[in-house]
Design an enzyme around this catalytic site. Sequence first.
Site, mmCIF file in Angstrom:
data_model
loop_
_atom_site.group_PDB
_atom_site.id
_atom_site.type_symbol
_atom_site.label_atom_id
_atom_site.label_comp_id
_atom_site.label_asym_id
_atom_site.label_seq_id
_atom_site.Cartn_x
_atom_site.Cartn_y
_atom_site.Cartn_z
ATOM 1 N N ARG A 2 -5.177 -2.398 9.286
ATOM 2 C CA ARG A 2 -5.169 -3.877 9.329
ATOM 3 C C ARG A 2 -5.429 -4.349 10.749
ATOM 4 O O ARG A 2 -6.436 -3.997 11.315
ATOM 5 C CB ARG A 2 -3.829 -4.426 8.816
ATOM 6 C CG ARG A 2 -3.675 -4.302 7.331
ATOM 7 C CD ARG A 2 -2.431 -5.034 6.855
ATOM 8 N NE ARG A 2 -2.028 -4.544 5.555
ATOM 9 C CZ ARG A 2 -2.528 -4.991 4.418
ATOM 10 N NH1 ARG A 2 -3.420 -5.946 4.399
ATOM 11 N NH2 ARG A 2 -2.127 -4.490 3.273
ATOM 12 N N ASP A 26 2.457 -0.620 11.888
ATOM 13 C CA ASP A 26 2.335 -1.960 12.484
ATOM 14 C C ASP A 26 3.652 -2.735 12.477
ATOM 15 O O ASP A 26 3.653 -3.958 12.532
ATOM 16 C CB ASP A 26 1.255 -2.759 11.732
ATOM 17 C CG ASP A 26 1.557 -2.887 10.247
ATOM 18 O OD1 ASP A 26 2.490 -2.222 9.746
ATOM 19 O OD2 ASP A 26 0.846 -3.647 9.567
ATOM 20 N N ASP A 46 5.549 -5.017 5.902
ATOM 21 C CA ASP A 46 6.007 -6.355 6.263
ATOM 22 C C ASP A 46 6.232 -7.299 5.058
ATOM 23 O O ASP A 46 7.305 -7.902 4.923
ATOM 24 C CB ASP A 46 4.891 -6.932 7.140
ATOM 25 C CG ASP A 46 5.437 -7.850 8.158
ATOM 26 O OD1 ASP A 46 6.371 -7.448 8.870
ATOM 27 O OD2 ASP A 46 4.946 -9.004 8.205
ATOM 28 N N ASP A 60 -0.051 2.129 8.497
ATOM 29 C CA ASP A 60 -0.559 1.303 9.606
ATOM 30 C C ASP A 60 0.268 1.404 10.891
ATOM 31 O O ASP A 60 -0.228 1.099 11.967
ATOM 32 C CB ASP A 60 -0.618 -0.172 9.183
ATOM 33 C CG ASP A 60 -1.545 -0.406 8.008
ATOM 34 O OD1 ASP A 60 -2.411 0.456 7.767
ATOM 35 O OD2 ASP A 60 -1.415 -1.444 7.331
ATOM 36 N N GLY A 73 0.841 -1.207 0.000
ATOM 37 C CA GLY A 73 0.000 0.000 0.000
ATOM 38 C C GLY A 73 0.873 1.253 0.000
ATOM 39 O O GLY A 73 1.882 1.305 0.703
ATOM 40 N N THR A 127 4.290 2.617 5.530
ATOM 41 C CA THR A 127 2.891 2.171 5.635
ATOM 42 C C THR A 127 2.170 3.079 6.622
ATOM 43 O O THR A 127 2.749 3.466 7.645
ATOM 44 C CB THR A 127 2.768 0.703 6.111
ATOM 45 O OG1 THR A 127 1.414 0.472 6.554
ATOM 46 C CG2 THR A 127 3.685 0.357 7.261
ATOM 47 N N ARG A 171 0.913 -5.381 -6.201
ATOM 48 C CA ARG A 171 1.202 -6.661 -5.543
ATOM 49 C C ARG A 171 1.537 -7.674 -6.638
ATOM 50 O O ARG A 171 0.944 -7.662 -7.710
ATOM 51 C CB ARG A 171 -0.001 -7.119 -4.733
ATOM 52 C CG ARG A 171 -0.445 -6.061 -3.720
ATOM 53 C CD ARG A 171 -1.465 -6.585 -2.733
ATOM 54 N NE ARG A 171 -2.211 -5.504 -2.100
ATOM 55 C CZ ARG A 171 -1.744 -4.718 -1.125
ATOM 56 N NH1 ARG A 171 -0.530 -4.895 -0.658
ATOM 57 N NH2 ARG A 171 -2.495 -3.782 -0.606
HETATM 58 O O1 F6P Z 1 -1.469 -1.440 4.692
HETATM 59 C C1 F6P Z 1 -2.094 -0.249 4.327
HETATM 60 C C2 F6P Z 1 -3.571 -0.456 4.119
HETATM 61 O O2 F6P Z 1 -4.128 0.788 3.736
HETATM 62 C C3 F6P Z 1 -4.328 -1.043 5.290
HETATM 63 O O3 F6P Z 1 -4.586 -0.108 6.301
HETATM 64 C C4 F6P Z 1 -5.561 -1.578 4.609
HETATM 65 O O4 F6P Z 1 -6.136 -2.644 5.343
HETATM 66 C C5 F6P Z 1 -5.021 -2.084 3.291
HETATM 67 O O5 F6P Z 1 -3.803 -1.372 3.066
HETATM 68 C C6 F6P Z 1 -5.940 -1.871 2.124
HETATM 69 O O6 F6P Z 1 -5.337 -2.462 1.017
HETATM 70 P P1 F6P Z 1 -5.789 -2.187 -0.488
HETATM 71 O O7 F6P Z 1 -5.295 -0.839 -0.883
HETATM 72 O O8 F6P Z 1 -5.141 -3.264 -1.278
HETATM 73 O O9 F6P Z 1 -7.279 -2.230 -0.494
#
Ligand code: F6P
Length: 319
Positions: free
Chosen positions: A171, A129, A103, A127, A11, A125, A72
Amino acid sequence: MKTIGILTSGGDAPGMNSAIRGAVRTALNKSMRIKGVRNGYDGLMKGDIYEMNISSVADIIHKGGTILGTARSLEFQTPEGQKRGAQILADYGIEGLIVIGGDGSFKGAKALSDLGIKTIGIPGTIDNDMGYTDYTIGFFTAIETVSDAIGKLRDTSSSHGRAVVIEVMGRNCGDLALYSGLAGGAESIIVPEHKFSINEIIAKMEHGRKRGKLHHLITLAEGVGDPYALANELEEKTGIETKVTVLGHVQRGGSPSAVDRLLGSAMGSRAVDLLAEEKTGLAIGYVNGKIIEVSIEEATSVKSVFDENLYDLANSLSR
Ligand code: F6P
């Protein structure tokens, strides 16, 4: 080391561009060549790689997102894909790689390091985390975005005498809900790290209403559960109309805060210093006010520690 590469993965997060700029300009200052890999490991598998120069990173320090793009890649998660990725880097003459991400991105960086490509990870990120570092790039900008949204929701909730459940990203980590909830003055903060009692929230809502408070703002970390089910239950049991706002990807955008620009610049630059010293398999972090590095293995295994004191403070102030 003469030629290095850089990619952003997972992300996106505000401040990634500052890290790219910090890395590119430091590399050029050291007379190293630096190549950008577009769209993370997916772009690597496609050989989507270009030479960067001083102008490639002009005018980006204030921009959200990542100029390199991110994606990804399922293929890169396989051992065969990783071997192919290492070969592509070697074919482009890239001896060292900087990976900016979370991660999962770091695990890919470790695999490349094991395959002989020198790699350094930078934590990017929203997050927050990653337990080995106090803060990740993007977290502080996301706090600003969420607390700004909380302020706006406060206005309209007060006008209508409503409660609102605000679903916040992160997350399985409650940091964004906690920090933005405290900064935004939310009455209730619900995070995966703590069991929550619906009866306590109901009591707080009713107590607030009795003393003339018109709104009740609840930040709910996405890892906890369904915001609509929670809002329905609260509305049913209190009789107070309860709305839901899912903030979603708006939390990932925006011009990076000054802190994220500083973190990005310092970490991007340090990553190049480490590659210039032929180091590999390291992740850069920020601990007690200092830029540090640990092994990527440690970075991906240390569990994030939830700030209980801040959580207690937020609860004690939100009456
Ligand atoms: O890891 C960053 C994040 O924004 C999380 O907070 C969220 O759960 C996820 O990515 C959303 O992912 P995507 O952009 O693939 O929907």
